[in-house]
Every structure is written in structure tokens, then in C-alpha cells.
Scaffold this motif. Structure first.
Motif, PDB file in Angstrom:
ATOM      1  N   LEU A   1      48.283  42.886  28.321  1.00  0.00           N
ATOM      2  CA  LEU A   1      47.846  41.951  29.411  1.00  0.00           C
ATOM      3  C   LEU A   1      47.930  42.485  30.737  1.00  0.00           C
ATOM      4  N   GLY A   2      49.103  43.246  30.884  1.00  0.00           N
ATOM      5  CA  GLY A   2      49.275  43.818  32.068  1.00  0.00           C
ATOM      6  C   GLY A   2      48.343  44.642  32.383  1.00  0.00           C
ATOM      7  N   VAL A   3      47.671  45.442  31.589  1.00  0.00           N
ATOM      8  CA  VAL A   3      46.712  46.424  31.821  1.00  0.00           C
ATOM      9  C   VAL A   3      45.437  45.631  32.243  1.00  0.00           C
ATOM     10  N   ALA A   4      45.323  44.499  32.018  1.00  0.00           N
ATOM     11  CA  ALA A   4      44.243  43.607  32.237  1.00  0.00           C
ATOM     12  C   ALA A   4      44.177  43.386  33.746  1.00  0.00           C
ATOM     13  N   MET A   5      45.492  43.438  34.506  1.00  0.00           N
ATOM     14  CA  MET A   5      45.525  43.187  35.874  1.00  0.00           C
ATOM     15  C   MET A   5      44.804  44.332  36.567  1.00  0.00           C
ATOM     16  N   LEU A   6      44.867  45.458  36.130  1.00  0.00           N
ATOM     17  CA  LEU A   6      43.993  46.662  36.671  1.00  0.00           C
ATOM     18  C   LEU A   6      42.529  46.390  36.766  1.00  0.00           C
ATOM     19  N   VAL A   7      42.055  45.560  35.748  1.00  0.00           N
ATOM     20  CA  VAL A   7      40.670  45.147  35.929  1.00  0.00           C
ATOM     21  C   VAL A   7      40.545  44.147  37.054  1.00  0.00           C
ATOM     22  N   THR A   8      41.443  43.270  37.180  1.00  0.00           N
ATOM     23  CA  THR A   8      41.457  42.152  38.517  1.00  0.00           C
ATOM     24  C   THR A   8      41.306  43.066  39.649  1.00  0.00           C
ATOM     25  N   LEU A   9      42.233  44.205  39.882  1.00  0.00           N
ATOM     26  CA  LEU A   9      42.213  44.913  41.110  1.00  0.00           C
ATOM     27  C   LEU A   9      41.033  45.716  41.181  1.00  0.00           C
ATOM     28  N   TRP A  10      40.409  46.062  40.352  1.00  0.00           N
ATOM     29  CA  TRP A  10      39.092  46.967  40.081  1.00  0.00           C
ATOM     30  C   TRP A  10      38.045  46.191  40.354  1.00  0.00           C
ATOM     31  N   ALA A  11      37.918  44.900  39.979  1.00  0.00           N
ATOM     32  CA  ALA A  11      36.594  44.060  40.161  1.00  0.00           C
ATOM     33  C   ALA A  11      36.493  43.568  41.605  1.00  0.00           C
ATOM     34  N   PRO A  12      35.287  43.357  42.129  1.00  0.00           N
ATOM     35  CA  PRO A  12      35.233  43.280  43.592  1.00  0.00           C
ATOM     36  C   PRO A  12      35.145  41.746  43.709  1.00  0.00           C
ATOM     37  N   GLU A  13      35.680  41.264  44.932  1.00  0.00           N
ATOM     38  CA  GLU A  13      35.667  39.477  44.945  1.00  0.00           C
ATOM     39  C   GLU A  13      34.208  39.050  45.309  1.00  0.00           C
ATOM     40  N   PRO A  14      33.959  38.087  44.653  1.00  0.00           N
ATOM     41  CA  PRO A  14      32.640  37.442  44.529  1.00  0.00           C
ATOM     42  C   PRO A  14      32.410  36.963  45.953  1.00  0.00           C
TER      43      PRO A  14
END
Length: 407
Positions: free
Chosen positions: A182-195
């Protein structure tokens, strides 16, 4: 060479899949996996049974969802800011769970699990809102398919994978590993653009925060018909699904046969149905897909009547389960995209949480007395009733066409 627009679309759906994975991962860590851990630790059956209450935040998330529309954190934007801090707290709570001994402090373990469920439900709220705002309208169907696909993979890894890992490395190390994922999923949040944010004056009063999203929805034409349709569309499927395991047992199938055929083999037709459904929605649109997939769901429920007459036959079990799961996967993809399309982007979190709570009522409440029905009319009568129960939702869908033709 892949065009820039195609690369952008691929990126959107990779993000959607990975966020779905993050949503599905924590769910059963407070459910079946935790039940197994507490049972192995010698916790009483009564206390293990009380763990069902840990799931309450998932059914009540509409109560605080509007706050995630109302308050904006000062970093990463409205959606990613909340998502990052929620995931960080989830990782921390899972580490606390891993380091807690349920044999010594079962009550504390239950409270921590409740905290994990609350944070997991909050993560679901934000990810649902992010998906609606990030994906173009014509990609909602495919995106919903990728989201559900990731969600199922996350659930499978946490439940089946978690239980198998627990036998090898123990529950403590298993929960620490899940916290790391789940900590790795935080990297996805950082990579994703803000809508792109829909500009509006931030609500400051109670009615603006909690009532405006509801008033906004019910003031639209056909609102109550749409809510009734959400309640009815998967009603037959939900009522039938509530008793499939006792039905299989009544036909003489063993636990091993049910696990191998229904759970493991049946997962792949479900995932295939979700993916195919997402592709067809892009071609047909949401409305037409809802009609066709709804008819397939109804026919797949009728398949259990056929299985009842075939009896204990693994090939027929596999065939009926495959058809039912493909139809259910396609229907889920269309239904998820449909609910997302109904939300106003100013109130995405609050409205989607409300609609998903209405969607969950058949599974949680209406399906509860299904055992009395099956006992009264027998298995044939039960599945025939479940098949016919799908008709009101389909007929209502036809009446609502003028509100949905653009979907």
C-alpha cells in the motif's frame, strides 16, 4: 509509433487500474484474513463474529464524503492531497495491526481494524471521485472496467495470497508486507495528475456541505426514478448470489470443488467480463450496454435452474458459473460507469458515495431474507423468482431512456 493522445489514454487507465488495486487491498485484511488470524490465536467465536461490525464504515461512507468535497488540503490538490494522507495513515494503521497480538488484546485489534476500515472507505471515496473527474466521459466505461479489475486483483492478493503467506511467514510479516504494498500505491498518487477542478465557491455552512449535493441530485429530471433503478438493476443478481454456496452444497459439491471451480476458475470469466464490458461500453454507450448486459445478467441467473436439474456435475457448474460471472462483470462495468456519469463534478465525492450506498442496499438488506424464500419455494422457484426480479429494473431503464440517451 503510438500517438500522444493514445499514450495519455493508456496512462489514465494504468492509473485507474493501480488505484483500483489500492482500493481492493485493505478490504479483506479487516475481514476474512483477520478472522483467520484471530481464530488461529484462540480468540472466541463470539468475538470473531463481532468483527462483522468492522465493515460498517463501508456502508456509512456517504456520511462524511461531502467533507472531502468541502475541504481542500494545501498540497497536491483536492483529490491527491486527501488520497496521499489517507494512504499514509492506512499504512501506519496496518503496521499497528501487524504488531498487535490478537490473543492478548483482541479488543484493541478490533478497534485498529475499525480504523483501517474507516480509512479504507475514505480512500474509496477519494478514488471514486478522482476516477470520475480524471476520465473523459467517453472513457468512463473502460475506466470502470480497469478499476474493478484492479480492485479484484487487490482483493485476491490480500485474501488468497495473504492466507497462503500467513502459513509460511506468519500473520505479522504478512500484514507488514501488505502495508508495504500500500505504501507503493502512494507513489501512484504522486505520479497521477490532479484532475481539472470545477470552480465553485467553497461551502461554509452545514446545508451547503451536506445537503447541497443531495438537493442538486434530486432536483434533476427523473432523479427518483434513477435512484429506484440503481436499487433494482442488480437486485435479482444480489439475491441469488446470497445463497449460491448453500445451493452448491445442496447439489453435493464439496468445499474443494466449490473453491477450485467457483472461486479460482470463476475469477477469470469475471475479470474477462469486466474488461469486455468496458470495451463494449466505449462502442455502444452506457445506456445500450445497461440494457444488453442487464438481459444477460437475468439469463445467467436462470442458468442456476438448469444446474439444479443437472445435479452434481463439475462441467455444468463451471459453465453456469462462467456465464454468470461474465454477465456480472459486464453489468458491473456498465453500472459503475453509469453511476459515475450521474455525478456533478462539484459534488463528486458526496454524490458517488450516496449512489454506491443505494447500490449496496440489495446486497446488505434486501437479500437478507432470501433463505426464507428458498426454503418456501425450493431452489427452482427461488432462482426463477430471482430471474423475474430483474425485470422491473430493466423496464424502468426503458422508461428512463430520455434521461440517459446521452450516456
Amino acid at each position: 509509433m503510438i500517438s500522444t493522445s493514445r499514450l495519455s489514454m493508456i496512462r489514465r487507465h494504468v492509473i485507474t487500474f493501480l488505484m483500483g488495486f489500492a482500493s481492493g487491498l485493505p478490504l479483506l485484511l479487516t475481514g476474512s484474513v483477520l478472522q483467520a488470524w484471530m481464530t488461529d490465536s484462540g480468540v472466541s467465536l463470539e468475538n470473531v463474529g463481532l468483527l462483522a461490525l468492522v465493515g460498517l464504515p463501508y456502508t456509512l461512507k456517504f456520511a462524511w464524503a461531502p467533507l472531502l468535497d468541502r475541504f481542500h488540503l494545501p498540497f497536491l490538490g483536492r483529490r491527491r492531497g486527501w488520497l496521499l494522507i489517507t494512504q499514509a495513515l492506512l499504512v501506519g494503521m496496518l503496521i499497528v495491526m501487524a504488531l498487535t497480538d490478537p490473543a492478548i488484546t483482541p479488543l484493541f485489534m478490533g478497534l485498529v481494524a475499525l480504523g483501517v476500515s474507516f480509512l479504507s472507505a475514505t480512500q474509496d471515496i477519494v478514488i471514486d471521485a478522482y476516477r470520475r473527474e480524471h476520465l473523459p466521459d467517453n472513457e468512463l466505461g473502460l475506466g470502470s472496467g480497469f478499476y474493478v479489475y484492479g480492485y479484484r486483483v487487490g482483493m485476491l492478493l490480500a485474501s488468497g495470497g495473504g492466507l497462503m503467506l500467513a502459513d509460511v511467514i506468519g500473520f505479522t510479516q504478512t500484514y507488514l508486507l501488505m502495508a508495504g504494498l500500500l505504501g507503493v500505491a502512494m507513489l501512484v498518487t504522486l505520479w497521477a495528475p490532479e484532475p481539472v477542478r470545477v470552480e465553485m465557491a467553497p461551502p461554509r455552512k452545514f446545508h451547503q456541505t451536506f445537503l447541497d449535493p443531495i438537493v442538486n441530485f434530486i432536483s434533476r429530471p427523473g432523479a427518483f426514478g434513477l435512484l429506484l433503478f440503481i436499487l433494482l438493476y442488480k437486485l435479482g443478481d444480489s439475491v441469488a448470489g446470497n445463497l449460491t454456496t448453500p445451493f452448491y452444497k445442496a447439489l453435493g459439491f464439496t468445499n474443494a470443488e466449490i473453491g477450485a471451480t467457483v472461486k479460482i476458475f470463476g475469477l477469470w470469466p469475471l475479470l474477462g467480463g469486466i474488461f469486455i464490458g468496458g470495451l463494449l461500453i466505449m462502442r455502444w454507450g452506457i445506456y445500450r450496454s445497461l440494457v444488453i448486459f442487464g438481459i444477460l445478467q437475468m439469463l445467467s441467473t436462470a442458468g442456476f435452474v438448469l444446474l439444479n436439474h443437472m445435479g452434481h456435475h463439475l462441467y455444468w457448474l463451471a459453465a453456469v458459473v462462467s456465464f454468470e460471472n461474465v454477465a456480472a462483470g459486464m453489468g458491473t462495468a456498465a453500472f459503475t460507469a453509469f453511476m459515475a456519469s450521474l455525478t456533478d463534478k462539484r459534488f463528486t465525492a458526496g454524490q458517488y458515495a450516496l449512489l454506491s450506498s443505494v447500490m449496496g442496499l440489495p446486497r446488505v438488506v434486501i437479500a437478507a431474507p432470501s433463505g426464507y424464500l428458498a426454503d418456501s419455494v425450493g431452489w427452482d422457484g427461488f432462482f426463477i423468482v430471482c430471474t423475474l426480479v430483474a425485470l422491473p429494473g430493466l423496464l424502468l431503464l426503458l422508461r428512463l431512456k430520455r434521461y440517459l440517451v446521452s450516456a
